[in-house]
Design an enzyme around this catalytic site. Structure first.
Site, PDB file in Angstrom:
ATOM      1  N   LYS A  54      47.500  46.417  35.754  1.00  0.00           N
ATOM      2  CA  LYS A  54      46.259  47.205  35.827  1.00  0.00           C
ATOM      3  C   LYS A  54      46.527  48.568  36.470  1.00  0.00           C
ATOM      4  O   LYS A  54      46.005  49.592  36.018  1.00  0.00           O
ATOM      5  CB  LYS A  54      45.196  46.435  36.629  1.00  0.00           C
ATOM      6  CG  LYS A  54      44.661  45.232  35.874  1.00  0.00           C
ATOM      7  CD  LYS A  54      43.832  44.307  36.740  1.00  0.00           C
ATOM      8  CE  LYS A  54      43.458  43.041  35.964  1.00  0.00           C
ATOM      9  NZ  LYS A  54      42.754  42.039  36.769  1.00  0.00           N
ATOM     10  N   GLN A  98      41.129  41.057  42.849  1.00  0.00           N
ATOM     11  CA  GLN A  98      41.921  40.200  41.961  1.00  0.00           C
ATOM     12  C   GLN A  98      41.728  38.732  42.349  1.00  0.00           C
ATOM     13  O   GLN A  98      41.939  38.347  43.498  1.00  0.00           O
ATOM     14  CB  GLN A  98      43.409  40.592  42.051  1.00  0.00           C
ATOM     15  CG  GLN A  98      44.307  39.809  41.125  1.00  0.00           C
ATOM     16  CD  GLN A  98      44.008  40.059  39.634  1.00  0.00           C
ATOM     17  OE1 GLN A  98      43.742  41.186  39.220  1.00  0.00           O
ATOM     18  NE2 GLN A  98      44.017  38.995  38.840  1.00  0.00           N
ATOM     19  N   ASP A 121      34.607  44.810  37.414  1.00  0.00           N
ATOM     20  CA  ASP A 121      34.816  43.563  36.680  1.00  0.00           C
ATOM     21  C   ASP A 121      33.528  43.022  36.056  1.00  0.00           C
ATOM     22  O   ASP A 121      33.567  42.049  35.313  1.00  0.00           O
ATOM     23  CB  ASP A 121      35.394  42.502  37.631  1.00  0.00           C
ATOM     24  CG  ASP A 121      36.881  42.312  37.404  1.00  0.00           C
ATOM     25  OD1 ASP A 121      37.354  42.677  36.320  1.00  0.00           O
ATOM     26  OD2 ASP A 121      37.542  41.790  38.318  1.00  0.00           O
TER      27      ASP A 121
END
Ligand code: NAD
Length: 289
Positions: A54, A98, A121
């Protein structure tokens, strides 16, 4: 094989090139690049690889990534404090935690502290609520990536029977809502559904988001169906070689489906592209609400 491949890797590259152009234009007006805070706790090897991936993708398109990599024993309160700092930092447009977090931490409580407008997200209850209500908001990355893949094949979902296997808050549930928004008739199947094969065989659009290697076989797929494989499973063969496979038996299913996504190179790269897209979206909205 008769199915056409829905190439997520290529589509993700096109999306990233487009984002790069958009960032160049916006940055000359806004005076700074978009920023994504990437919070990782502990040293889970798969998570470390995802985070690296990412951060590299951010660099490619011109998003400044602020890596916050913390030890596994970081207390909940410290992480909550870090999220608050990121919420207030005007150079940060997106915040990503994460997952999975170490068991000692309450992941849901932490995700809920992310400001909904920085929720890269798309997992905050406010954004999930906006999705439920059909309002504009940041959409969950993996389901949004699946929808973009379907759009790339110009598939009209209106009236189509879509079956989503898996009901997680990360993939299955938001994806079912997005398919509904696109006018599909949606069924969600899960571990307690029973006779999965019969349910799956109804699907014009079949999406597997389970986490069981190659569980979807050709007999479970209606001829001509579109099959999207969200699963990522590491398997080791008899010779001890390890590789990634999806939830779909690719070779068998490709002989009956009309379209299919590979693993790797299908939904995975699209998830990253949608994360970048969300970050750019919140960056743009701050300045052009
Ligand atoms: P999860 O474990 O939270 O959910 C799995 C779902 O599958 C559950 O809802 C469960 O009811 C269902 N299930 C389990 N066994 C079943 C069975 N035998 N029959 C029918 N349903 C069954 O997992 P998740 O986070 O939703 O992830 C699912 C898969 O997708 C995993 O392999 C994960 O690695 C992968 N994933 C991929 C991406 C990507 O970017 N490609 C992103 C997120 C997750």
């Amino acid at each position: 094989m008769s199915a056409q491949i829905l190439n997520g890797k290529a589509l993700a590259q096109t999306i990233q090139e487009d984002l790069k152009q958009q960032i160049t234009t916006l940055q000359s007006q806004i005076g700074r690049p978009p920023g994504l805070a990437v919070i990782m706790v502990g040293n889970h090897p798969a998570s470390a690889a995802y985070v690296r991936n990412k951060e590299r993708a951010c660099a490619r398109v011109g998003i400044a990534s602020f890596g916050k990599h913390l030890p596994a024993d970081t207390p909940q309160a410290d992480l909550a404090g870090l999220i608050q700092e990121c919420n207030q930092n005007s150079e940060i447009d997106g915040i990503l935690v994460q997952l999975p977090l170490p068991d000692s931490l309450d992941a849901v409580a932490l995700l809920n502290q992310i400001h909904p407008d920085k929720d890269a997200d798309g997992l905050h209850p406010v954004n999930l609520g906006r999705l439920l209500r059909g309002e504009r908001g940041l959409r969950s990355c993996t389901p949004a990536g699946v929808m973009r893949l379907l759009q790339s094949a110009n598939l009209d979902l209106t009236g189509k029977k879509a079956v989503v296997i898996g009901r997680s808050i990360l993939v299955g549930k938001p994806l079912a809502l997005m398919l509904l928004e696109a006018n599909a008739t949606v069924t969600i199947a899960h571990s307690r559904s029973g006779d999965l094969a019969a349910i799956a065989r109804h699907a014009d659009i079949l999406i597997a988001a389970v986490g069981r290697p190659q569980m979807i076989t050709a007999e479970m797929v209606k001829p001509g169906a579109v099959v999207i494989d969200v699963g990522i499973n590491r398997v080791t063969d008899e010779a001890g070689r390890s590789r990634l496979v999806g939830d779909v038996d690719f070779d068998g299913v490709a002989s009956v489906a009309s379209y299919i996504t590979p693993v790797p190179g299908g939904v995975g790269p699209m998830t990253v592209a949608m994360l970048l897209n969300n970050t750019v979206e919140s960056y743009r909205r701050k300045h052009q609400p």
